[in-house]
Design an enzyme around this catalytic site. Structure first.
Site, PDB file in Angstrom:
ATOM      1  N   GLN A   1      38.741 -21.574  -7.629  1.00 44.08           N
ATOM      2  CA  GLN A   1      37.378 -22.083  -7.661  1.00 44.08           C
ATOM      3  C   GLN A   1      36.474 -21.204  -8.508  1.00 44.08           C
ATOM      4  O   GLN A   1      35.308 -21.556  -8.724  1.00 44.08           O
ATOM      5  CB  GLN A   1      36.811 -22.145  -6.237  1.00 44.08           C
TER       6      GLN A   1
ATOM      7  N   GLU B   1      38.215 -19.165  -3.676  1.00 44.70           N
ATOM      8  CA  GLU B   1      37.047 -18.590  -4.344  1.00 44.70           C
ATOM      9  C   GLU B   1      37.292 -17.143  -4.742  1.00 44.70           C
ATOM     10  O   GLU B   1      37.208 -16.789  -5.908  1.00 44.70           O
ATOM     11  CB  GLU B   1      35.815 -18.676  -3.436  1.00 44.70           C
TER      12      GLU B   1
ATOM     13  N   ARG C   1      24.590 -15.638   5.720  1.00 45.71           N
ATOM     14  CA  ARG C   1      24.286 -17.070   5.852  1.00 45.71           C
ATOM     15  C   ARG C   1      24.361 -17.505   7.316  1.00 45.71           C
ATOM     16  O   ARG C   1      23.617 -18.394   7.738  1.00 45.71           O
ATOM     17  CB  ARG C   1      25.228 -17.909   4.986  1.00 45.71           C
TER      18      ARG C   1
ATOM     19  N   ARG D   1      34.375 -23.716   3.747  1.00 44.35           N
ATOM     20  CA  ARG D   1      33.351 -24.760   3.736  1.00 44.35           C
ATOM     21  C   ARG D   1      32.237 -24.496   4.762  1.00 44.35           C
ATOM     22  O   ARG D   1      32.467 -24.502   5.955  1.00 44.35           O
ATOM     23  CB  ARG D   1      34.024 -26.093   4.036  1.00 44.35           C
TER      24      ARG D   1
ATOM     25  N   PHE E   1      30.520 -21.585   4.747  1.00 47.15           N
ATOM     26  CA  PHE E   1      30.265 -20.191   4.350  1.00 47.15           C
ATOM     27  C   PHE E   1      29.348 -19.466   5.332  1.00 47.15           C
ATOM     28  O   PHE E   1      28.359 -18.860   4.950  1.00 47.15           O
ATOM     29  CB  PHE E   1      29.647 -20.197   2.942  1.00 47.15           C
TER      30      PHE E   1
ATOM     31  N   THR F   1      23.128 -17.627  -1.842  1.00 49.37           N
ATOM     32  CA  THR F   1      22.139 -16.656  -1.372  1.00 49.37           C
ATOM     33  C   THR F   1      22.063 -15.444  -2.295  1.00 49.37           C
ATOM     34  O   THR F   1      21.063 -14.734  -2.291  1.00 49.37           O
ATOM     35  CB  THR F   1      22.455 -16.209   0.067  1.00 49.37           C
TER      36      THR F   1
ATOM     37  N   ALA G   1      29.163 -23.062  -2.436  1.00 54.78           N
ATOM     38  CA  ALA G   1      27.795 -23.182  -1.934  1.00 54.78           C
ATOM     39  C   ALA G   1      27.247 -24.600  -2.122  1.00 54.78           C
ATOM     40  O   ALA G   1      26.034 -24.794  -2.196  1.00 54.78           O
ATOM     41  CB  ALA G   1      26.877 -22.161  -2.601  1.00 54.78           C
TER      42      ALA G   1
ATOM     43  N   GLU H   1      29.285 -29.220   1.661  1.00 54.84           N
ATOM     44  CA  GLU H   1      29.370 -28.494   2.926  1.00 54.84           C
ATOM     45  C   GLU H   1      28.580 -29.102   4.082  1.00 54.84           C
ATOM     46  O   GLU H   1      29.055 -29.077   5.225  1.00 54.84           O
ATOM     47  CB  GLU H   1      28.921 -27.040   2.707  1.00 54.84           C
TER      48      GLU H   1
END
Length: 788
Positions: free
Chosen positions: A216, A251, A329, A361, A363, A461, A530, A732
């Site tokens: 990703q 990721e 998060r 998914r 996060f 973020t 994200a 997400e």
């Protein structure tokens, strides 16, 4: 057409609409390839001559000093060409995405059962995997911290603790009419993508490297491989046409797989493919972070929150990976949809001797929401009220009570009207009453219902990641080649971004081809994560298309003697004054006129600014909203549960593709349901993951789909921010709609005690966990009866 001079003036006529522009419900661009098996994944690429296959040797201790490694039998095994250890890494022995604490190969110490020690390169895959099992490793056992509770007791952390404070929590709790406290836990989750981790490294001339990586984040893999090889980023190209699923698991962690393949290719001068089998993939790679959430809440007689305190403790695993951002998060989403007048959150990023957990998914968002929904449900049951009533009472307001605990003002709150619409369409009130009546006469099977909201912030973020690039070519026949920094993992990103270009240039989508994500074409791209893939890359592609459109407009105006505002792009045609011509004709004419038909596009998200040190600011560009109502039945004798019906209303703004968005909502919900009801990760007391295959790890199947499954996109949805065509992210946010299932199960358990007690339930709500909760409830009732 041989030259621009053949263009003739034609009469105006009603244009035929272009096919497939943004807003239309189209099939996925690779749908036919998927179902016919002709979509090309990395393992489908034709293997070059002399390709070697790699396998990884995994540690068999959770935490230990490595006293010796004897690889003689490995090297002597049939078909083995080379064996790689940390000593063979020419550059940096690390693939950590943020902190340099992730060795490609462990050396003197192993920190989880399954950590990579070495790799085997052999003439075929089976030979490599067989040889990898022949290593003789001598360990000296060290104390192993395996659980969150162990880590809290030992004080082990991968990152420092973080605290967030808003308002006078202690005072508000002391003055509250009611106070409750509790502890709730949820488990992790394996990504279980169809395609396991894979990389194919091909050495190029002048010590450069081409790597195909199921990733990703190709840009990050490029840097991880370059660092491992001891070369510059310019010497490594990473490409990914598509992944067989990612969900966050690809990721940060593909870098290790790609680096091992590239190190092998550099050492041998031969192409190297490394593809993990399912067991090794589940053992070696990270999961969703599991959390223990301790909470205390104060509220008034109506159930309105006065203050809440959370201690969020998460199992990070042995290294930091992306835990910092994920735990942040979780803190940001500790409110979900609810206004918190005073809040204190302490976040513990616990180090354990288990695999390093990673992005998944949501996060961290689902974990934070899980905690506050537990609080709201407990308040409602304590007061004997409908949980939905308490949820709506605590919703954020529109003109007041509309600032989050991290200081961002909510400017687009649509939860109240969405909830009202779903509540009416699913007949929530009448069904809830009917379920209670039914339960009164059903001693074994109990039913439950819950309606839960979602408010999910959209943006990375880490502010600097909110940028994207695109490359767009228009060829002389009017067809278009598009490349952007996003990656396609089945979510339909390539389709959506192509639709954006189709709309901008007013051409049919079959005139556009999106090519593989490639670090040589679009550099420094952020991860496709994200939920920002379409937002960022769609805007970047739009920017590139508008640059070319502006050049074509200027050229057409000069060519046909009209003002630029008289040049109009019609479906597959252009009108310039009194002249009409096809898009292909204009493209050819512009080329003949020496007009550049290639452009790069760029976008960075506006209006976001976040101070990591104070945990305050505007980390999110906007919010995505949704609501779900689920009805379940449980068997109080076996603990089995079944979802009977789910109704979903989800806001995607002005959808770029309603068909794909509906699929994302449905799939996200089902995946979330798996996390909360059946996907259980279990490590034994030696730190060995015992649920590492489909035989021991259960994900939702077709039979788990609710037999009544009503999913709608909110027709009134619009993004108040200037997103791509006013759409909203959809990757997400739907995942958290599954909280309605978990709370419906709690409602059914409560029915077993005549709704007198609040069930204590952890996730996943497996049959064993449901039985444990039922037993605890019955024991409490029996104790009360004995005391009376």
């Amino acid at each position: 057409m041989n030259s621009a001079e053949s263009i003739t003036t034609t009469p105006h006529h009603a244009p035929v609409q272009p096919i497939g522009s943004a807003g239309e419900a189209l099939a996925h661009e690779s749908a036919v390839l998927h179902v016919t098996g002709s979509a090309s994944y990395i393992d489908d690429l034709p293997e070059l001559r002399r390709t070697l296959h790699a396998a990884i040797g995994l540690a068999t201790a959770a935490h230990a000093r490595v006293l010796s490694i004897n690889l003689d039998a490995v090297r002597a095994a049939p078909g083995v060409v080379a064996v790689l250890t940390a000593d063979d890494i020419p550059g940096l022995n690390d693939f950590g995405p943020v902190v340099h604490d992730d060795p490609i190969f462990a050396t003197s110490e192993v920190q989880f059962h399954g950590q990579a020690l070495f790799a085997v390169l052999a003439e075929d895959m089976h030979a490599a995997r067989a040889a990898a099992r022949l290593a003789q490793v001598e360990y000296e056992a060290l104390p192993a911290v395996l659980s969150v509770d162990d880590a809290l007791e030992a004080g082990t952390r991968v990152l420092p603790d973080v605290s967030l404070r808003q308002g006078e929590v202690d005072g508000a709790l002391a003055k509250a009419a009611h106070r409750l406290s509790g502890t709730v836990r949820h488990g992790g989750q394996d990504h279980f993508y169809l395609e396991t981790h894979i990389a194919y490294a091909i050495p190029q001339e002048d010590n450069t490297m081409k790597v195909y990586s199921s990733s990703q984040h190709p840009g990050e893999v490029q840097l991880q491989v370059a660092h491992a090889l001891g070369v510059d980023a310019k010497d490594v190209v990473v490409e990914c046409r598509r992944m067989g699923g990612g969900f966050g698991g690809k990721e940060s962690q593909p870098g290790q797989i790609a680096a091992i393949a590239a190190i092998g290719a550099l050492r041998t001068g031969r192409p190297v493919k490394l593809r993990l089998d399912r067991d090794d993939d589940m053992i070696l790679t990270g999961k969703r972070h599991d959390f223990r959430i301790d909470w205390e809440a104060g509220f008034d007689d109506d159930g309105r929150l006065a203050a809440v305190r959370f201690r969020q403790s998460t199992r990070a695993g042995y290294s930091a990976d992306l835990t910092g951002a994920i735990a942040d998060r979780a803190m940001f989403h500790a409110d979900n949809a609810y206004y918190l007048p005073a809040v204190a959150i302490d976040s513990h990023r616990c180090k354990t001797h288990t695999v390093s957990n990673t992005a998944f998914r949501g996060f961290g968002g689902p974990q934070g929401m899980f905690g506050i929904e537990e609080v709201i449900d407990n308040i409602a049951r304590h007061l004997g009220r409908d949980p939905l009533e308490i949820r709506k009472l605590n919703y954020y307001g529109v003109d007041e009570r509309n600032t989050t605990h991290y200081g961002q003002r909510i400017e687009d709150n649509v939860l109240a009207p969405m909830t009202t619409e779903l509540e009416a369409s699913c007949q929530y009130a009448s069904r809830r009453a009917a379920i209670r009546q039914w339960n009164a006469s059903s001693p074994v099977i109990k039913r439950g219902i819950a309606l839960t909201p979602v408010k999910f912030g959209i943006s990375f973020t880490a502010t600097h990641l909110n940028q994207a690039g695109a490359l767009l070519h228009v060829y002389t026949d009017g067809t278009v080649m598009l490349n952007h920094g996003g990656t396609e993992m089945g979510q339909g990103l390539f389709t959506k971004v192509a639709q954006v270009v189709a709309r901008e240039l007013q051409i049919d989508i079959d005139r556009i081809r999106v090519t593989a994500s490639d670090t040589a074409r679009v550099p420094n791209a952020s991860a496709t994560a994200a939920s920002s893939g379409a937002d960022l890359n769609g805007k970047a592609a739009q920017d590139a298309a508008r640059k070319i459109k502006a050049r074509l407009t200027e050229f057409a105006a000069a060519k046909f003697g009209c003002r630029e505002d008289q040049v109009e792009f019609l479906p597959n045609r252009i009108r310039a004054g009194n002249t009409e011509l096809s898009f292909a004709e204009l493209a050819h004419a512009a080329w003949m006129g020496r007009v550049s038909l290639s452009a790069t596009g760029y976008y960075r998200t506006p209006r976001i600014a976040y101070d990591r040190h104070t945990l305050s600011g505007r980390p999110f560009y906007y919010y995505a909203y949704g609501a779900a109502c689920s009805e379940v039945a449980i068997d109080t004798l076996t603990g089995e549960s079944r979802v009977l019906r789910t109704d979903i209303l989800h806001d995607v703004g002005h959808s770029l593709n309603p068909a794909i968005d509906l699929g994302q909502v449905e799939g996200g919900f089902i995946q979330g349901m798996g996390w909360l009801t059946m996907e259980e990760l279990w490590w034994d007391d030696k730190g060995r993951l015992r649920t590492h295959a489909p035989s021991t790890y259960k994900i939702p199947a077709v039979s788990d789909l609710p037999p009544v499954f009503n999913v709608r996109l909110w027709e009134r949805g619009i993004n108040s921010e200037d997103s791509i065509f006013r759409s909203k992210a959809v990757g997400e946010p739907p995942f958290m709609l599954a909280l309605s299932v978990w709370h419906a199960i709690k409602d059914a358990i409560a029915a077993a005690g005549d709704y007198r007690l609040t069930p204590q339930l952890n996730a996943p709500a497996t049959p064993e966990e449901i039985l444990r909760s039922l037993d605890a409830l019955r024991a409490h009732l029996a104790s009360e009866a004995a005391a009376a």
